[in-house]
Design a protein around this motif. Structure first.
Motif, PDB file in Angstrom:
ATOM      1  N   UNK A  14      45.943  47.567  36.063  1.00  0.00           N
ATOM      2  CA  UNK A  14      45.655  46.582  37.547  1.00  0.00           C
ATOM      3  C   UNK A  14      45.367  45.218  37.397  1.00  0.00           C
ATOM      4  N   UNK A  15      45.469  44.856  36.833  1.00  0.00           N
ATOM      5  CA  UNK A  15      45.310  43.483  36.856  1.00  0.00           C
ATOM      6  C   UNK A  15      46.743  42.639  36.370  1.00  0.00           C
ATOM      7  N   UNK A  16      47.292  43.391  35.905  1.00  0.00           N
ATOM      8  CA  UNK A  16      48.027  43.757  34.941  1.00  0.00           C
ATOM      9  C   UNK A  16      49.898  43.717  35.651  1.00  0.00           C
ATOM     10  N   UNK A  62      50.528  35.921  29.777  1.00  0.00           N
ATOM     11  CA  UNK A  62      48.831  36.669  29.952  1.00  0.00           C
ATOM     12  C   UNK A  62      49.350  37.595  30.818  1.00  0.00           C
ATOM     13  N   UNK A  63      50.090  38.571  30.972  1.00  0.00           N
ATOM     14  CA  UNK A  63      50.023  40.220  31.264  1.00  0.00           C
ATOM     15  C   UNK A  63      50.200  40.789  29.792  1.00  0.00           C
ATOM     16  N   UNK A  65      39.941  33.150  27.791  1.00  0.00           N
ATOM     17  CA  UNK A  65      40.974  31.765  28.508  1.00  0.00           C
ATOM     18  C   UNK A  65      41.542  33.418  28.722  1.00  0.00           C
ATOM     19  N   UNK A  66      42.400  34.310  28.505  1.00  0.00           N
ATOM     20  CA  UNK A  66      43.056  35.540  29.367  1.00  0.00           C
ATOM     21  C   UNK A  66      42.648  36.067  30.665  1.00  0.00           C
ATOM     22  N   UNK A  67      41.488  35.804  30.330  1.00  0.00           N
ATOM     23  CA  UNK A  67      40.385  36.497  32.218  1.00  0.00           C
ATOM     24  C   UNK A  67      40.172  35.178  32.840  1.00  0.00           C
ATOM     25  N   UNK A  68      40.172  34.219  31.945  1.00  0.00           N
ATOM     26  CA  UNK A  68      39.891  33.047  33.252  1.00  0.00           C
ATOM     27  C   UNK A  68      42.008  32.950  33.538  1.00  0.00           C
ATOM     28  N   UNK A  69      42.850  32.889  32.890  1.00  0.00           N
ATOM     29  CA  UNK A  69      43.904  32.538  32.904  1.00  0.00           C
ATOM     30  C   UNK A  69      44.342  33.375  34.455  1.00  0.00           C
ATOM     31  N   UNK A  70      43.816  34.688  34.104  1.00  0.00           N
ATOM     32  CA  UNK A  70      44.754  35.973  34.657  1.00  0.00           C
ATOM     33  C   UNK A  70      44.090  35.591  36.269  1.00  0.00           C
TER      34      UNK A  70
END
Length: 177
Positions: A5-7, A17-18, A160-165
């Motif tokens: 869902x985020x991707x 990021x995805x 880091x990835x949740x932040x970027x997303x």
């Protein structure tokens, strides 16, 4: 609901990021509670609504209500502590470090989940909030409990990835308004 869902909210220019979200969701270095608690604490620390909603729904498939509450508590308490302790760390006047903080932090003593898990979540949130003093303190606690560097690094990667997303989703939403 899943991490997909985020991707789905991430445009093609941020494909890395995805892909990182997908690989971290299937990561096995952390147990499910540690992993999904890190995702959830990180999302709440940033607070971008569609990402928080999607990650909370995905995490609910893997976490108990107590663990969900504890992950949110990690984001909340670190939201306060990271600002306070980062300020003390950055200020050149050592007098402030001798004055008691007088801030309530009871959740640190009884987070409602395994202390190691809460420390991992607090480390991830401290990385998002940029507090070196808190990062050192939480990493020190994890090392006292013999948590391997690979587990700590995985929590940092998730943060880091949740932040970027989250930043990508927020900036794309800004273009729509």
């Amino acid at each position: 609901m899943s991490i997909d869902t985020v991707r789905d909210l991430i445009p093609a220019y941020a494909k890395d990021i995805s892909l990182n979200l997908g690989s971290l969701a299937s990561e096995t270095v952390l147990n499910d509670q540690q992993k999904w608690g890190t995702f959830l604490a990180s999302a709440h620390a940033i607070g971008v609504a569609p990402v928080v909603k999607a990650i909370e729904a995905a995490a609910a498939e893997h976490l108990s209500p107590e663990a969900i509450n504890a992950a949110k508590s990690a984001a909340a308490i670190m939201g306060m502590n990271n600002i306070y302790y980062r300020a003390l760390h950055l200020m050149h006047n050592p007098e402030y470090q001798t004055i008691p903080a007088r801030l309530r932090m009871n959740v640190l003593g009884n987070p409602g989940v395994d202390k190691i898990d809460f420390e991992l979540w607090s480390t991830a949130v401290s990385a998002i909030n940029g507090c070196g003093a808190c990062l050192d303190a939480h990493e020190g606690e994890l090392k006292k409990h013999a948590v391997p560097a690979a587990q700590i690094q995985t929590a940092l990667r998730i943060a880091a990835v949740v932040h970027a997303a989250s930043r990508i989703v927020a900036s794309e939403a800004a273009l729509q308004s």
